[in-house]
Design a protein around this motif. Sequence first.
Motif, PDB file in Angstrom:
ATOM      1  N   TRP A   1      -7.606  -5.312  -5.318  1.00 51.09           N
ATOM      2  CA  TRP A   1      -7.900  -4.207  -4.402  1.00 51.09           C
ATOM      3  C   TRP A   1      -9.155  -4.503  -3.579  1.00 51.09           C
ATOM      4  O   TRP A   1      -9.183  -4.272  -2.370  1.00 51.09           O
TER       5      TRP A   1
ATOM      6  N   TYR B   1       0.421  -9.141  -2.635  1.00 46.02           N
ATOM      7  CA  TYR B   1       1.252  -9.160  -1.432  1.00 46.02           C
ATOM      8  C   TYR B   1       1.713 -10.572  -1.090  1.00 46.02           C
ATOM      9  O   TYR B   1       2.783 -10.768  -0.489  1.00 46.02           O
TER      10      TYR B   1
ATOM     11  N   LEU C   1       2.519   2.409  -8.057  1.00 47.21           N
ATOM     12  CA  LEU C   1       3.667   1.545  -7.788  1.00 47.21           C
ATOM     13  C   LEU C   1       4.880   1.995  -8.599  1.00 47.21           C
ATOM     14  O   LEU C   1       6.000   2.095  -8.076  1.00 47.21           O
TER      15      LEU C   1
ATOM     16  N   THR D   1      -2.734  -0.652   3.636  1.00 50.15           N
ATOM     17  CA  THR D   1      -3.820  -0.826   2.677  1.00 50.15           C
ATOM     18  C   THR D   1      -5.137  -0.369   3.311  1.00 50.15           C
ATOM     19  O   THR D   1      -5.181  -0.070   4.514  1.00 50.15           O
TER      20      THR D   1
ATOM     21  N   CYS E   1       4.641  -3.134  -2.878  1.00 48.12           N
ATOM     22  CA  CYS E   1       3.497  -3.878  -3.384  1.00 48.12           C
ATOM     23  C   CYS E   1       2.277  -2.967  -3.408  1.00 48.12           C
ATOM     24  O   CYS E   1       1.981  -2.297  -2.418  1.00 48.12           O
ATOM     25  N   ASP E   2       1.569  -2.978  -4.528  1.00 45.58           N
ATOM     26  CA  ASP E   2       0.328  -2.209  -4.622  1.00 45.58           C
ATOM     27  C   ASP E   2      -0.501  -2.766  -5.775  1.00 45.58           C
ATOM     28  O   ASP E   2       0.047  -3.205  -6.793  1.00 45.58           O
TER      29      ASP E   2
ATOM     30  N   GLY F   1       0.841  -1.194   0.000  1.00 48.16           N
ATOM     31  CA  GLY F   1       0.000   0.000   0.000  1.00 48.16           C
ATOM     32  C   GLY F   1       0.872   1.238   0.000  1.00 48.16           C
ATOM     33  O   GLY F   1       1.194   1.784   1.051  1.00 48.16           O
TER      34      GLY F   1
ATOM     35  N   HIS G   1       0.540   4.320  -1.577  1.00 52.80           N
ATOM     36  CA  HIS G   1       0.030   5.608  -2.042  1.00 52.80           C
ATOM     37  C   HIS G   1       0.094   6.722  -0.994  1.00 52.80           C
ATOM     38  O   HIS G   1       0.563   7.818  -1.278  1.00 52.80           O
TER      39      HIS G   1
ATOM     40  N   HIS H   1      -8.424   4.654  -3.520  1.00 55.17           N
ATOM     41  CA  HIS H   1      -7.357   5.395  -2.839  1.00 55.17           C
ATOM     42  C   HIS H   1      -7.888   6.063  -1.577  1.00 55.17           C
ATOM     43  O   HIS H   1      -8.606   5.430  -0.813  1.00 55.17           O
TER      44      HIS H   1
END
Length: 426
Positions: free
Chosen positions: A209, A88, A68, A104, A61-62, A37, A39, A224
């Motif tokens: 997600w 992940y 990313l 996340t 990781c995203d 996560g 962002h 987000h």
Amino acid sequence: MNRKDFIKISSIFAASAFIPFSTAFANQTELRVGLIGVHGMGWSNLNALLKQPNVRCTALCDADENVLKKRTFELSERGIDVKTFVSYKDMLEGDIVDIVIIATPDHWHCLQLIDAVKAGKHVYLEKPIGNSVQECDIMVKAVDNSSSIVQVGQWQRSQQHFRDAIDFVHSGRLGKIRTVKAWSYVDWKKTIQQKPDIPVPEGVHYDLWLGPATKRPFNPNRFHFEFRWFWDYAGGLMTDWGVHMLDYALLGMKVSDPVSVMASGGKYADPNGASETPDTLSVVYEFEDFSIQWEHAIGISLGPYGRNHGVAFIGDNGTLVLNRGGWEVIAEKGKMEAVALQKPKDNGLDTHMKNFVQAIAKKDHTLVNAPIQVGAHIAVFSQMGNIAYRTGEKLYWDRTKRKFTDKKANDYLLAKYHNGYKLPKV
């Protein structure tokens, strides 16, 4: 002290925030960190952790490849090369990280924490730790049965002026405290307007997600940062900020479980807005001889005492007001001397990471200032406010059974997983 003893809430709230730091980490080996996560707050967490000695980022990781790539490039410009993942689990399978930062959306925290500790990783977990009371209980058991060091992102627990303020509260100089107020007024965040569903943007792995959340078409309002305002993924300001300020309300009063909780609020700022969680909310937690009151509002800056966030201990002799900007005591006339504003002298997040690395270096989970038990308890406490709001009832809490006396309310304690995901068994 073993984990079974450490889980006792009374001792945690009395002691865990006041563990001193050591000054050096002798013979510390390199710690490799991976971030899930990348962002928002996860990026801040990573940069704070990288300030500590012998810590190196090796993986990101995203589920959004766009952000990313952005973060990977930003690290490369600092001479940091990392491996990247959209899943992940792929990151956890290899032997490339010792520490995992989980930042996340809340609905993912339970699965990712449990998978991380099963893989033998140490974890820095963003708050609130889970999106349901049931998840929080499972997460505590998982950490309790592991050898992992877990620190929850309630970094005020490592900041000195917060400690000093609670010392003053515990000194008794405020007299009998009958009411504690905690609040968050978020003027920088406006309500969100309705937007149509759109095709999944290129580079976004939307199914990854969503995970265990209800399957819905892609909508930018739910992605987000804005995920916070939808029950599928989070609990709004009640859990986002409540875990910070209410944690200190409980710590100052040396209590854990309320007798009852009731709430009133709604989408008063924008009834037609897209968010589901209330933009305005008041919650009253009743204890035996005092109450804790929570309030929040989106789009307003002037909360109690002219502060946009904080906690106030209102005693017979005076009121102590505390937030990230410092603490002061406002005296009742003729009953005590006021205390001028005591400003912070350290960076809470940096100090929190130092504490985390110290605990790992010493292989001692009891050293962390925000253990999983504290994170779970305050997440549950905050969820109580949301549940009272969603039921519209005054709810009574059975501390022994860890549930309400109202059956309808107890439905909200449970996690609801979808898309083939199952609640972990520990």
